[in-house]
Design a protein around this motif. Structure first.
Motif, short mmCIF file in Angstrom:
data_model
loop_
_atom_site.label_atom_id
_atom_site.label_comp_id
_atom_site.label_asym_id
_atom_site.label_seq_id
_atom_site.Cartn_x
_atom_site.Cartn_y
_atom_site.Cartn_z
N ALA A 1 -19.85 49.51 45.52
CA ALA A 1 -19.07 50.73 45.31
C ALA A 1 -19.92 51.93 45.71
N THR B 1 -13.70 47.82 39.60
CA THR B 1 -13.93 46.46 40.11
C THR B 1 -13.85 45.40 39.00
N VAL C 1 -15.68 49.20 47.85
CA VAL C 1 -14.84 50.06 47.02
C VAL C 1 -15.45 51.46 47.09
N SER D 1 -17.32 52.60 38.94
CA SER D 1 -17.55 51.40 39.73
C SER D 1 -17.25 50.14 38.92
#
Length: 404
Positions: free
Chosen positions: A99, A28, A185, A24
């Motif tokens: 995420a 990102t 995400v 994650s």
């Protein structure tokens, strides 16, 4: 500082969670990771294996920078309610992205699925009602209606029979419906499925499989290969203090008492207890010596296992329909713990948070928070019964600080 948010239960934090958290941050390019974590009672209608403070420490020692609590109102809700509360809180604490793990692994099919269902909302709802009237359970009716719509408009959509895909869809639905700026995400879920037992050929296991091994073997060493060292230490610390892990089986004497002390009419006042199920709940409680027996005696095609467990969670905590459903969105951000980096993020961003940050429960009066405190108190009763020990309550436990 750029922040990524994750929605978690960490029951307990395992190697799959570690992979998800690390990916994650990488995908990102986030400086800080923020977990919104369920408290003592979870989305599938279960008490947590260990308390929220031990689970917070697991998270912070394994790379999460800030842990905030998902209030009981949302943590024990259906997928829609659970997801809405979680995403609103991550947006309120200024996460740029959220995420989530999924069986799908790519985000576009989720966005396509949302567009399909949103565009055909009226037909979708009509199909759901048609399937429900045939005796099919509500979750299955949702899936069947979705499959029928997909046939009309072929495309790349997610498999809504998979548990993490379902939650992921609801996260995206919440963010879109509420017009939040936070972006989604997804991280591919690796190896172990949601309900899989542990596998000696892998170091990745589901939380369900890990809990099953703990309860069946009564030995934490059995799961050492599947959790980070910090998690193992927290589980060992809990076992040393309380000599037992929490489950509905342990809570059964208290739950059975809570059920039988109420008349069927009184049971209908508790959240989610509807449609005549109150009679079946009392009948099953009378003739069941264990929670497993109770659930087998209660289960029917009409109700999912999870829905029944959420009903008895509210009976156990004593929370009524009016108390639970008076809230439509979170009213605060409850801080459970932070690292030094997390503390720096809070100092830098606090004045821009969309909800008040609570670090001291005693200084706050909030009806939603009062339900969290009650749930914590009822969770503590199990510890007292099983080990004659007391756990720290909400009033005397400050946010955990870890210098990492």
């Amino acid at each position: 500082m750029k922040a990524v948010g994750v929605v978690v239960e960490y029951n307990p934090f395992h190697n799959g969670h570690l992979y998800h958290m690390e990916q994650s941050k990488i995908q990102t390019n986030a400086d800080v990771s923020i977990a919104v974590m369920s408290g003592h009672f979870l989305q599938r209608g279960e008490p947590a294996l260990v308390d929220k403070w031990h689970r917070t420490k697991m998270a912070l020692l394994n790379g999460i920078d800030i842990v905030i609590e998902l209030p009981y109102v949302f943590s024990t809700g259906n997928a829609t309610h659970f997801s809405q509360g979680a995403i609103q809180l991550l947006d309120a604490i200024n996460c740029d992205t959220f995420a989530f793990g999924s069986e799908q692994g790519t985000i576009q099919p989720f966005l396509s699925t949302y567009s399909l269902l949103e565009k055909n909302k009226e037909e979708y709802n009509t199909l759901i009602k048609q399937f429900v009237t045939t005796g099919v359970s509500y979750p299955q009716s949702l899936y069947m209606a979705y499959e029928k719509l997909k046939q009309k408009e072929p495309g790349e959509y997610i498999d809504l029979s998979q548990p993490n895909n379902i939650l992921g869809y609801h996260y995206i639905e919440a963010a879109n419906r509420l017009k939040l700026s936070i972006k989604p995400v997804t991280i591919q879920r690796i190896q172990a499925g949601y309900h899989d037992s542990i596998d000696s050929d892998s170091t990745i296991a589901s939380a369900t499989g890990i809990r099953k091994a703990i309860f069946e073997q009564q030995a934490i060493e059995e799961i050492a290969a599947y959790v980070p060292p910090a998690t193992l230490l927290q589980l060992e610390d809990w076992k040393a203090k309380y000599n037992t892990f929490i489950s509905w089986e342990l809570l059964w004497p208290l739950l059975r008492f809570a059920i039988l002390r109420n008349t069927p009419e009184q049971l209908t006042h508790f959240a989610d207890v509807t449609e005549g199920i109150e009679f079946a709940i009392r009948k099953a409680a009378k003739k069941s010596d264990t929670f497993a027996e109770f659930m087998v005696n209660l289960k029917s095609k009409r109700y999912t296992w999870t829905r029944l467990q959420r009903m008895v969670t509210h009976i156990y905590t004593g929370i009524t329909r009016e108390q639970l459903h008076q809230f439509s969105e979170p009213t605060y951000i409850r801080l459970l713990g932070m690292t030094s980096k997390g503390q720096a993020y809070i100092s830098e961003n606090k004045k821009h948070f969309k909800l008040p940050l609570i670090s001291r429960v005693a200084s706050t009066k909030d009806p939603m928070l009062e339900l969290d405190i009650r749930a914590s108190d009822m969770y503590a009763q199990c510890i007292n019964l099983a080990s004659n020990q007391k756990i720290n309550g909400d009033y005397n436990t400050p946010p955990i600080r870890i210098q990492v």
